[in-house]
Design an enzyme around this catalytic site. Sequence first.
Site, mmCIF file in Angstrom:
data_model
loop_
_atom_site.group_PDB
_atom_site.id
_atom_site.type_symbol
_atom_site.label_atom_id
_atom_site.label_comp_id
_atom_site.label_asym_id
_atom_site.label_seq_id
_atom_site.Cartn_x
_atom_site.Cartn_y
_atom_site.Cartn_z
ATOM 1 N N THR A 17 0.800 -1.220 0.000
ATOM 2 C CA THR A 17 0.000 0.000 0.000
ATOM 3 C C THR A 17 0.836 1.274 0.000
ATOM 4 O OG1 THR A 17 -0.193 -0.061 2.417
ATOM 5 C CG2 THR A 17 -1.930 -1.137 1.141
ATOM 6 N N GLY A 18 2.165 1.151 0.050
ATOM 7 C CA GLY A 18 3.026 2.324 -0.007
ATOM 8 C C GLY A 18 3.184 2.834 -1.429
ATOM 9 N N ARG A 45 -2.708 -1.353 9.840
ATOM 10 C CA ARG A 45 -3.679 -0.279 9.576
ATOM 11 C C ARG A 45 -4.221 -0.327 8.145
ATOM 12 N NH1 ARG A 45 1.278 2.213 10.104
ATOM 13 N NH2 ARG A 45 2.122 3.216 8.223
ATOM 14 N N SER A 46 -3.534 -1.051 7.252
ATOM 15 C CA SER A 46 -4.011 -1.198 5.871
ATOM 16 C C SER A 46 -4.732 -2.514 5.637
ATOM 17 C CB SER A 46 -2.829 -1.092 4.891
ATOM 18 O OG SER A 46 -2.239 0.173 4.944
ATOM 19 N N ARG A 108 21.875 -4.657 2.100
ATOM 20 C CA ARG A 108 22.736 -4.281 0.979
ATOM 21 C C ARG A 108 24.221 -4.473 1.256
ATOM 22 N NH1 ARG A 108 19.399 1.237 -0.080
ATOM 23 N NH2 ARG A 108 17.642 0.314 -1.233
ATOM 24 N N CYS A 138 17.927 3.910 -4.696
ATOM 25 C CA CYS A 138 17.297 4.396 -5.918
ATOM 26 C C CYS A 138 18.221 5.298 -6.728
ATOM 27 C CB CYS A 138 15.979 5.091 -5.616
ATOM 28 S SG CYS A 138 16.040 6.363 -4.350
ATOM 29 N N GLN A 165 18.438 14.761 -6.117
ATOM 30 C CA GLN A 165 17.472 13.786 -5.640
ATOM 31 C C GLN A 165 16.110 14.410 -5.372
ATOM 32 O OE1 GLN A 165 21.222 11.805 -3.348
ATOM 33 N NE2 GLN A 165 19.250 11.632 -2.304
ATOM 34 N N HIS A 263 14.915 11.225 -9.934
ATOM 35 C CA HIS A 263 16.296 11.553 -9.601
ATOM 36 C C HIS A 263 17.070 11.889 -10.878
ATOM 37 C CE1 HIS A 263 15.670 10.512 -5.552
ATOM 38 N NE2 HIS A 263 16.073 9.256 -5.563
ATOM 39 N N ASN A 336 12.381 7.616 -9.452
ATOM 40 C CA ASN A 336 12.958 6.961 -8.269
ATOM 41 C C ASN A 336 12.070 5.865 -7.708
ATOM 42 O OD1 ASN A 336 11.822 9.814 -7.727
ATOM 43 N ND2 ASN A 336 11.456 8.774 -5.773
#
Length: 357
Positions: A17-18, A45-46, A108, A138, A165, A263, A336
């Site tokens: 949902t983001g 909450r979603s 990463r 990104c 950015q 970006h 991005n």
Amino acid sequence: MTATRSPGPALAVVGATGAAGAALLRILSTRADLWSSTRLIASSRSAGRRMAVRGAETEVLALTEDAFDGLGAGDVALFLTPAAVSARWAPVAVARGVAVVDQSAAFREDPDVPLVVPEINGYAARVRPRGIVAGPDCVTAAMMAAVGALHAELTLAELTVSSYQAAGAAGRAGTDVLRRQLAAVAGAELGEQPGDVRRAVGEDTGPFAAPLALNVVPWSGELREGGWSSHELAIRAESRRILGLPALPVSVTCVQVPVVTGHSLTVRARFASAADPARAREVLEAAPGVVLVDDPAAGEFPTPADAAGTDPAWVGRLRGSLDDPRSLEFFVCADNLRRGAALNGAQIAELIARECA
């Protein structure tokens, strides 16, 4: 959960949902459907929200251990979540036998987690000691298709980058504060900056180190030794890992600009031998994930407004260095959210899915 469409692995999207999750769902609707089902997972909450996946309504599940029930070997979980969430929940999915693709910073730097940009080192996704594949920051992702293609042809020897950015990389907090600041300084006159901009926005700088409206901010991340920022050092380390050049000299300056999406980067790439701009154009025109837009005489060069909402990295202003025949200079723009996160994750997930085909 959606109904089964075809034989194949299941895909779980964590963080559905983001902003990056929404971009991913749009991307999936345009790509070959390799998935038997798509499961949407987000914060509590979603939970219960319904979202369209390839035209089918799908209910969002709360991120709990139960959300991974029924998933196992051969399935893929794509995490588009903050690093703390990925660090907590990616091992839960891996424990079920699920391959995890994580686009956050959580893994990463882990040498047992391959860091992958599919156009450059997609092969690395096949070996997953921890069951996880990471995608880069990104900013790194925005430039890597172009830089990697040139490296394969010319052998990169040094890389100098400045990033410009977008506020949207900081999520809703970034875009909201930029809009508030723009409203506060909408009537600013020539010569009134920067002091009046600072007075107009007060302490309302949000996730940025200084006011962003009508301004640029040469900082992103936390302070590290020597005056470098953590974000600059991360881009350096990620570039080295993806290109397989652990000793590559890389210098990065990160700059925040008042752009919502997209970006941009200036890149100076130095190679092992003389670099012909005409040959470099041929390489970039053929490179997967790259669109070359390079005719300054006609006013044709990429801007973040061109890249927003698209998947490729847009490259232009390609030219040879004035003082070094081994160097090329160029400008890159990319969305991005799509190029920098959702698309990279989708492509890695598809590479893993095809292993089982």
